[in-house]
Write a protein that holds these residues in place. Structure first.
Motif, PDB file in Angstrom:
ATOM      1  N   VAL A   1     113.452-113.359 -50.755  1.00  0.00           N
ATOM      2  CA  VAL A   1     111.673-113.042 -49.972  1.00  0.00           C
ATOM      3  C   VAL A   1     112.392-111.677 -49.650  1.00  0.00           C
ATOM      4  O   VAL A   1     112.759-111.976 -48.189  1.00  0.00           O
ATOM      5  N   ASN A   2     110.901-110.477 -49.833  1.00  0.00           N
ATOM      6  CA  ASN A   2     111.635-109.479 -49.100  1.00  0.00           C
ATOM      7  C   ASN A   2     109.920-108.648 -48.887  1.00  0.00           C
ATOM      8  O   ASN A   2     110.000-108.295 -49.913  1.00  0.00           O
ATOM      9  N   MET A   3     109.344-109.713 -48.213  1.00  0.00           N
ATOM     10  CA  MET A   3     107.536-108.982 -48.559  1.00  0.00           C
ATOM     11  C   MET A   3     107.301-108.007 -47.256  1.00  0.00           C
ATOM     12  O   MET A   3     106.159-108.061 -47.027  1.00  0.00           O
ATOM     13  N   GLY A   4     108.541-107.047 -47.015  1.00  0.00           N
ATOM     14  CA  GLY A   4     107.727-105.802 -46.458  1.00  0.00           C
ATOM     15  C   GLY A   4     106.852-105.398 -46.842  1.00  0.00           C
ATOM     16  O   GLY A   4     105.420-105.225 -45.485  1.00  0.00           O
ATOM     17  N   SER A   5     106.988-104.224 -47.792  1.00  0.00           N
ATOM     18  CA  SER A   5     105.527-103.376 -48.485  1.00  0.00           C
ATOM     19  C   SER A   5     105.422-103.522 -49.143  1.00  0.00           C
ATOM     20  O   SER A   5     106.171-104.819 -50.314  1.00  0.00           O
ATOM     21  N   GLY A   6     103.579-103.120 -49.668  1.00  0.00           N
ATOM     22  CA  GLY A   6     103.557-103.765 -51.030  1.00  0.00           C
ATOM     23  C   GLY A   6     103.724-103.275 -51.672  1.00  0.00           C
ATOM     24  O   GLY A   6     104.272-104.315 -53.101  1.00  0.00           O
ATOM     25  N   ILE A   7     104.396-102.715 -52.352  1.00  0.00           N
ATOM     26  CA  ILE A   7     104.727-102.252 -53.706  1.00  0.00           C
ATOM     27  C   ILE A   7     106.809-102.017 -53.507  1.00  0.00           C
ATOM     28  O   ILE A   7     107.361-101.638 -52.260  1.00  0.00           O
ATOM     29  N   SER A   8     107.726-103.020 -53.845  1.00  0.00           N
ATOM     30  CA  SER A   8     109.024-102.969 -53.354  1.00  0.00           C
ATOM     31  C   SER A   8     109.768-102.884 -54.528  1.00  0.00           C
ATOM     32  O   SER A   8     109.608-103.375 -54.869  1.00  0.00           O
ATOM     33  N   SER A   9     111.336-102.504 -54.080  1.00  0.00           N
ATOM     34  CA  SER A   9     112.236-102.522 -55.171  1.00  0.00           C
ATOM     35  C   SER A   9     112.839-103.810 -55.353  1.00  0.00           C
ATOM     36  O   SER A   9     114.537-103.732 -55.582  1.00  0.00           O
ATOM     37  N   ALA A  10     113.156-104.499 -54.368  1.00  0.00           N
ATOM     38  CA  ALA A  10     113.430-105.556 -54.381  1.00  0.00           C
ATOM     39  C   ALA A  10     114.339-106.633 -55.731  1.00  0.00           C
ATOM     40  O   ALA A  10     113.093-106.034 -56.141  1.00  0.00           O
ATOM     41  N   PRO A  11     114.946-106.921 -55.759  1.00  0.00           N
ATOM     42  CA  PRO A  11     115.611-107.906 -56.728  1.00  0.00           C
ATOM     43  C   PRO A  11     114.881-109.100 -56.789  1.00  0.00           C
ATOM     44  O   PRO A  11     114.545-109.256 -55.490  1.00  0.00           O
ATOM     45  N   ARG A  12     114.691-109.695 -58.358  1.00  0.00           N
ATOM     46  CA  ARG A  12     113.998-110.752 -57.611  1.00  0.00           C
ATOM     47  C   ARG A  12     115.133-111.708 -57.647  1.00  0.00           C
ATOM     48  O   ARG A  12     114.895-112.782 -58.561  1.00  0.00           O
ATOM     49  N   TYR A  13     116.116-112.285 -57.037  1.00  0.00           N
ATOM     50  CA  TYR A  13     117.310-112.677 -57.363  1.00  0.00           C
ATOM     51  C   TYR A  13     117.689-112.972 -55.612  1.00  0.00           C
ATOM     52  O   TYR A  13     117.315-111.204 -54.802  1.00  0.00           O
ATOM     53  N   GLU A  14     118.569-113.779 -55.266  1.00  0.00           N
ATOM     54  CA  GLU A  14     118.882-113.694 -53.958  1.00  0.00           C
ATOM     55  C   GLU A  14     120.336-112.830 -54.112  1.00  0.00           C
ATOM     56  O   GLU A  14     121.191-112.911 -55.434  1.00  0.00           O
ATOM     57  N   LEU A  15     120.593-111.749 -53.224  1.00  0.00           N
ATOM     58  CA  LEU A  15     121.478-111.234 -52.553  1.00  0.00           C
ATOM     59  C   LEU A  15     123.302-111.885 -52.953  1.00  0.00           C
ATOM     60  O   LEU A  15     124.175-111.241 -53.956  1.00  0.00           O
TER      61      LEU A  15
ATOM     62  N   GLY B   1     120.706-104.182 -53.682  1.00  0.00           N
ATOM     63  CA  GLY B   1     120.038-105.071 -54.551  1.00  0.00           C
ATOM     64  C   GLY B   1     120.792-104.850 -56.095  1.00  0.00           C
ATOM     65  O   GLY B   1     120.655-105.114 -57.371  1.00  0.00           O
ATOM     66  N   ASN B   2     122.000-103.972 -56.079  1.00  0.00           N
ATOM     67  CA  ASN B   2     122.204-103.700 -57.567  1.00  0.00           C
ATOM     68  C   ASN B   2     123.598-104.461 -57.883  1.00  0.00           C
ATOM     69  O   ASN B   2     123.976-104.371 -58.726  1.00  0.00           O
ATOM     70  N   VAL B   3     123.859-104.834 -57.077  1.00  0.00           N
ATOM     71  CA  VAL B   3     124.442-106.303 -57.060  1.00  0.00           C
ATOM     72  C   VAL B   3     124.674-107.878 -56.503  1.00  0.00           C
ATOM     73  O   VAL B   3     123.882-107.615 -55.238  1.00  0.00           O
ATOM     74  N   GLN B   4     124.730-108.346 -57.354  1.00  0.00           N
ATOM     75  CA  GLN B   4     124.442-110.065 -56.823  1.00  0.00           C
ATOM     76  C   GLN B   4     125.965-111.011 -56.339  1.00  0.00           C
ATOM     77  O   GLN B   4     126.759-110.986 -57.388  1.00  0.00           O
ATOM     78  N   VAL B   5     126.080-111.333 -56.164  1.00  0.00           N
ATOM     79  CA  VAL B   5     127.300-112.341 -55.178  1.00  0.00           C
ATOM     80  C   VAL B   5     127.168-114.410 -55.616  1.00  0.00           C
ATOM     81  O   VAL B   5     125.608-114.077 -54.832  1.00  0.00           O
TER      82      VAL B   5
END
Length: 179
Positions: free
Chosen positions: A58-72, A120-124
């Motif tokens: 859940v990271n909806m800061g800006s309209g276009i986001s490169s946030a991952p589709r999973y929890e970090l 977002g490059n790594v999920q733990v």
């Protein structure tokens, strides 16, 4: 020439009688299973998308986001381990820790910081070895904390012991040839 035609008819005629070109889905599945070997897995016609299984970040800061589709960083809660380790397109650190271990607590904090730093490059995924002893046994766990590093569903390395964030970052950089 006559011998070649005879042998060809011996191959084609039984195929016509047994329905080698049958469009029946069940017949195709049975034929596929009969040709399966350990080096060539059977086709999976009912493959489902794992996108619904990946937790959303859940990271909806800006309209276009490169946030991952999973929890970090997340705690393991009994999900299918194959779905966690087998999803492609990400680097995964699977960490086995215990609540009673001081080093595990330090490792958890280092992994949380690493997940944030990697953007977002790594999920733990943190697995409590006391709560899930069968999973720990399947992974051959002998010590806590222990981390398993996966990418594209392939286990790359296993590290036992506690590490700080800088050491973990260096290990990932060396493993993935980042400079």
């Amino acid at each position: 020439m006559k011998r070649a035609l005879t042998s060809l008819s011996l191959v084609l005629i039984p195929c016509l009688w047994t329905g080698c070109w049958d469009d029946d889905e069940d017949a195709r599945a049975i034929r596929a299973a009969s040709f399966t070997t350990s080096t060539r897995p059977a086709p999976n016609p009912e493959r489902i998308s794992l996108q619904s299984e990946i937790r959303q970040n859940v990271n909806m800061g800006s309209g276009i986001s490169s946030a991952p589709r999973y929890e970090l960083y997340s705690q393991y809660k009994g999900e299918d381990m194959r779905q966690i380790t087998g999803v492609s397109g990400r680097k995964l650190i699977l960490a086995f820790t215990c609540d009673w271990c001081e080093h595990s607590g330090q490792m958890r904090e280092a992994l949380k910081k690493l997940a944030e730093d990697e953007k977002g490059n790594v999920q733990v995924v943190d697995v409590n070895a006391d709560q899930y002893p069968k999973i720990a046994e399947e992974f051959g766990l002998t010590k806590v904390p222990t981390i398993f590093i996966y990418t594209e569903g392939i286990r790359l390395r296993v590290f036992e012991g506690a590490y700080d964030t800088a050491t973990l970052k260096t290990m990932l950089d060396q493993l993935f040839c980042n400079n």
